[in-house]
Design a protein around this motif. Structure first.
Motif, PDB file in Angstrom:
ATOM      1  N   ASP A 267       0.783  -1.092  -0.157  1.00  0.00           N
ATOM      2  CA  ASP A 267       0.554  -0.558   0.022  1.00  0.00           C
ATOM      3  C   ASP A 267       0.920   1.336  -0.303  1.00  0.00           C
ATOM      4  N   LEU A 268       1.573   1.852  -0.890  1.00  0.00           N
ATOM      5  CA  LEU A 268       2.240   2.558  -1.483  1.00  0.00           C
ATOM      6  C   LEU A 268       1.963   3.947  -2.276  1.00  0.00           C
ATOM      7  N   GLY A 269       1.530   4.922  -1.666  1.00  0.00           N
ATOM      8  CA  GLY A 269       1.045   5.739  -2.949  1.00  0.00           C
ATOM      9  C   GLY A 269       2.618   6.695  -2.845  1.00  0.00           C
ATOM     10  N   VAL A 270       2.902   7.310  -4.006  1.00  0.00           N
ATOM     11  CA  VAL A 270       4.024   7.493  -3.862  1.00  0.00           C
ATOM     12  C   VAL A 270       4.278   8.821  -5.207  1.00  0.00           C
ATOM     13  N   ILE A 271       4.818   9.844  -4.872  1.00  0.00           N
ATOM     14  CA  ILE A 271       4.672  11.071  -5.859  1.00  0.00           C
ATOM     15  C   ILE A 271       5.746  11.488  -6.397  1.00  0.00           C
ATOM     16  N   PRO A 272       6.074  11.944  -7.993  1.00  0.00           N
ATOM     17  CA  PRO A 272       7.491  11.895  -8.269  1.00  0.00           C
ATOM     18  C   PRO A 272       7.476  13.170  -8.389  1.00  0.00           C
ATOM     19  N   GLN A 273       7.954  13.329  -6.828  1.00  0.00           N
ATOM     20  CA  GLN A 273       8.206  15.125  -6.606  1.00  0.00           C
ATOM     21  C   GLN A 273       9.384  15.753  -7.752  1.00  0.00           C
ATOM     22  N   THR A 274      10.413  14.902  -7.959  1.00  0.00           N
ATOM     23  CA  THR A 274      11.873  15.409  -8.652  1.00  0.00           C
ATOM     24  C   THR A 274      11.348  15.257  -9.814  1.00  0.00           C
ATOM     25  N   LEU A 275      11.503  13.895 -10.412  1.00  0.00           N
ATOM     26  CA  LEU A 275      10.578  13.946 -11.666  1.00  0.00           C
ATOM     27  C   LEU A 275      10.001  15.778 -12.177  1.00  0.00           C
ATOM     28  N   SER A 276       8.302  15.760 -11.680  1.00  0.00           N
ATOM     29  CA  SER A 276       7.650  17.419 -11.989  1.00  0.00           C
ATOM     30  C   SER A 276       8.566  18.239 -11.513  1.00  0.00           C
ATOM     31  N   ASP A 277       9.212  18.588 -10.316  1.00  0.00           N
ATOM     32  CA  ASP A 277      10.482  19.688 -10.382  1.00  0.00           C
ATOM     33  C   ASP A 277      11.097  19.755 -11.426  1.00  0.00           C
ATOM     34  N   LEU A 278      11.927  18.417 -11.928  1.00  0.00           N
ATOM     35  CA  LEU A 278      12.271  19.231 -13.679  1.00  0.00           C
ATOM     36  C   LEU A 278      12.138  19.355 -14.257  1.00  0.00           C
ATOM     37  N   GLY A 279      10.578  18.757 -14.302  1.00  0.00           N
ATOM     38  CA  GLY A 279       9.624  19.861 -15.238  1.00  0.00           C
ATOM     39  C   GLY A 279       9.531  18.821 -16.831  1.00  0.00           C
ATOM     40  N   PHE A 280       9.637  17.256 -16.205  1.00  0.00           N
ATOM     41  CA  PHE A 280       9.383  16.192 -17.355  1.00  0.00           C
ATOM     42  C   PHE A 280       7.625  15.639 -17.602  1.00  0.00           C
ATOM     43  N   GLU A 281       7.648  16.130 -18.356  1.00  0.00           N
ATOM     44  CA  GLU A 281       6.281  15.858 -19.150  1.00  0.00           C
ATOM     45  C   GLU A 281       5.938  13.897 -19.275  1.00  0.00           C
ATOM     46  N   TRP A 282       4.594  13.450 -18.168  1.00  0.00           N
ATOM     47  CA  TRP A 282       4.294  12.898 -18.531  1.00  0.00           C
ATOM     48  C   TRP A 282       3.241  12.381 -20.344  1.00  0.00           C
ATOM     49  N   GLN A 283       3.509  11.487 -20.620  1.00  0.00           N
ATOM     50  CA  GLN A 283       2.929  10.940 -22.250  1.00  0.00           C
ATOM     51  C   GLN A 283       1.355  10.873 -21.760  1.00  0.00           C
ATOM     52  N   GLN A 284       1.433   9.625 -20.154  1.00  0.00           N
ATOM     53  CA  GLN A 284       0.757   9.151 -19.874  1.00  0.00           C
ATOM     54  C   GLN A 284      -0.144   9.349 -18.600  1.00  0.00           C
ATOM     55  N   PRO A 285      -0.728  10.453 -17.972  1.00  0.00           N
ATOM     56  CA  PRO A 285      -0.535  11.390 -16.593  1.00  0.00           C
ATOM     57  C   PRO A 285      -1.858  10.877 -15.524  1.00  0.00           C
ATOM     58  N   GLU A 286      -2.648  10.106 -16.618  1.00  0.00           N
ATOM     59  CA  GLU A 286      -3.802   9.359 -16.253  1.00  0.00           C
ATOM     60  C   GLU A 286      -3.717   7.752 -16.547  1.00  0.00           C
ATOM     61  N   LEU A 287      -4.809   6.971 -15.930  1.00  0.00           N
ATOM     62  CA  LEU A 287      -4.383   5.096 -15.712  1.00  0.00           C
ATOM     63  C   LEU A 287      -5.139   5.346 -16.818  1.00  0.00           C
ATOM     64  N   GLU A 288      -6.412   5.707 -16.941  1.00  0.00           N
ATOM     65  CA  GLU A 288      -7.494   4.876 -18.529  1.00  0.00           C
ATOM     66  C   GLU A 288      -6.453   5.072 -19.461  1.00  0.00           C
ATOM     67  N   GLY A 289      -5.796   6.036 -19.765  1.00  0.00           N
ATOM     68  CA  GLY A 289      -5.308   6.665 -20.896  1.00  0.00           C
ATOM     69  C   GLY A 289      -3.717   5.614 -20.860  1.00  0.00           C
ATOM     70  N   ALA A 290      -3.130   5.802 -19.786  1.00  0.00           N
ATOM     71  CA  ALA A 290      -2.041   4.274 -20.430  1.00  0.00           C
ATOM     72  C   ALA A 290      -2.247   3.200 -20.070  1.00  0.00           C
ATOM     73  N   LEU A 291      -3.776   2.190 -19.520  1.00  0.00           N
ATOM     74  CA  LEU A 291      -3.874   1.580 -19.598  1.00  0.00           C
ATOM     75  C   LEU A 291      -4.216   0.875 -21.246  1.00  0.00           C
ATOM     76  N   ASN A 292      -5.054   1.949 -21.859  1.00  0.00           N
ATOM     77  CA  ASN A 292      -5.525   2.091 -23.322  1.00  0.00           C
ATOM     78  C   ASN A 292      -4.632   1.820 -24.290  1.00  0.00           C
ATOM     79  N   GLU A 293      -3.823   2.899 -23.212  1.00  0.00           N
ATOM     80  CA  GLU A 293      -2.235   2.781 -24.732  1.00  0.00           C
ATOM     81  C   GLU A 293      -1.344   1.226 -24.762  1.00  0.00           C
ATOM     82  N   THR A 294      -1.477   0.941 -23.408  1.00  0.00           N
ATOM     83  CA  THR A 294      -0.341  -0.650 -23.000  1.00  0.00           C
ATOM     84  C   THR A 294      -1.070  -2.028 -23.945  1.00  0.00           C
ATOM     85  N   ILE A 295      -3.242  -2.028 -23.529  1.00  0.00           N
ATOM     86  CA  ILE A 295      -3.909  -2.969 -24.196  1.00  0.00           C
ATOM     87  C   ILE A 295      -3.837  -3.164 -25.133  1.00  0.00           C
ATOM     88  N   THR A 296      -3.816  -1.597 -25.976  1.00  0.00           N
ATOM     89  CA  THR A 296      -5.049  -1.773 -27.372  1.00  0.00           C
ATOM     90  C   THR A 296      -3.831  -1.288 -28.502  1.00  0.00           C
TER      91      THR A 296
END
Ligand code: NAP
Length: 296
Positions: A267-296
């Motif tokens: 049970d671990l809720g982890v926040i990516p503070q370093t990547l956010s602070d450095l300006g990294f941009e996630w292509q799939q920040p939401e789970l539904e989009g990420a699962l769609n991209e992964t599975i389909t």
């Protein structure tokens, strides 16, 4: 303009390593693979303490992904392999890096298990380490690279969450029951899951190669952890299948023992503070989009 780098990568044949090698080459970097087998461009034997010294010569960045799979029953022998394959391999690389006149940066995989098994509150890179076998593994794994940090070499540790892939890891194991319509939440479903899409993880490694500001602990997860209940519902929605069959925590413990407790049931809720602070941009920040991209 990106300046092309010479990169040595261990564990290049693995789930993360294969797409990472492709992505680095596509960006114009030169990649050499260090492997236990002939599939690599250079070889090493971690158990025997052997590493081809030519592997590390004229390298700008070492990416260390190699390690015995965690997804197996944790006999005493398996635990010893899980630990030593990471710690001893890191020591070998550290020794070789310190011998170079121009020392390459060192970017290593690690795990969010650094923070323990269960944390009531969200954690970020400033949070303390926690309990459990995997927490001990990650502490020793990261700690083995301390001589590099002490010597002023750029080091970064990718505390990686659940990597979404159909080829391996937690999601791949969940897919069959979910596709059959017999999937469901695990236990009470309230445990937090910190996940990342495989393309975003690969992009984060590339970002770390190309940005000297990436240093120290890096939580490699998407910005929003979810509960197992939400993960289950979202996966069911993406697959178009019902998710009405909960799996009791006791079954996971019986099937997988200590490994299940520290991975599937954690049970671990982890926040990516370093990547956010450095300006990294996630292509799939939401789970539904990420699962769609992964599975389909
Ligand atoms: N995938 C995830 O969800 C996840 C989550 C958290 C952390 N991580 C960490 O990220 C790293 C990469 O993950 P991955 O999923 O790509 O791993 P993987 O698919 O299991 O690949 C790891 C690679 O390590 C090498 N290896 C395996 N056993 C070894 C041993 N006993 N001694 C030395 N080398 C060994 C192998 O490369 P060769 O055969 O070429 O030597 C293998 O291809 C791992 O260290 C893992 O612990 C992954």
């Amino acid at each position: 303009m990106i300046s092309p780098k010479n990169i040595l990568i261990t564990g290049a044949s693995g789930l993360v390593g294969q797409p990472l090698c492709k992505a680095l080459k596509a960006r114009g970097h030169a990649v050499r693979r260090l492997s236990r087998s002939e599939r690599g461009d250079f070889q090493w034997d971690v158990t025997a303490g052997q590493l081809d010294p030519a592997a590390v010569q004229d390298v700008d960045v070492v990416i260390h992904l190699a390690g015995e799979s965690v997804a197996q029953r944790w006999s005493d022998e398996a635990k010893a392999r899980i630990l030593s394959s990471r710690v001893e391999s890191t020591k070998l690389l550290v020794g070789a890096i310190l011998q170079q006149e121009e020392r390459p940066a060192f970017i290593s995989a690690s795990g969010i298990s650094f923070y323990g098994i269960d944390r009531e509150r969200l954690v970020d890179e400033s949070s303390a380490t926690g309990k459990g076998f995997l927490a001990e593994v990650t502490r020793q794994w990261e700690g083995a690279a301390q001589p590099l940090t002490d010597a002023g070499v750029r080091t970064a540790f990718f505390r990686t969450g659940i990597v979404l892939s159909t080829k391996g890891g937690a999601l791949a194991k969940m897919l069959t029951p979910f596709k059959m319509g017999v999937g469901g939440r695990i236990g009470d479903g309230q445990q937090k899951m910190s996940w990342i899409s495989l393309p975003d993880l690969v992009a984060a490694y590339v970002f770390a190669v190309e940005n000297e500001t990436v240093r120290g602990a890096v939580n490699a997860v998407a910005p929003k952890p979810v509960t197992n209940q939400v993960f289950t519902k979202t996966l069911g929605k993406v697959l178009g299948r019902p998710t009405i069959f909960p799996l009791p925590a006791g079954v996971i413990k019986a099937l997988f023992g200590e490994m299940g407790k520290e991975t599937v049931l954690s049970d671990l809720g982890v926040i990516p503070q370093t990547l956010s602070d450095l300006g990294f941009e996630w292509q799939q920040p939401e789970l539904e989009g990420a699962l769609n991209e992964t599975i389909t």
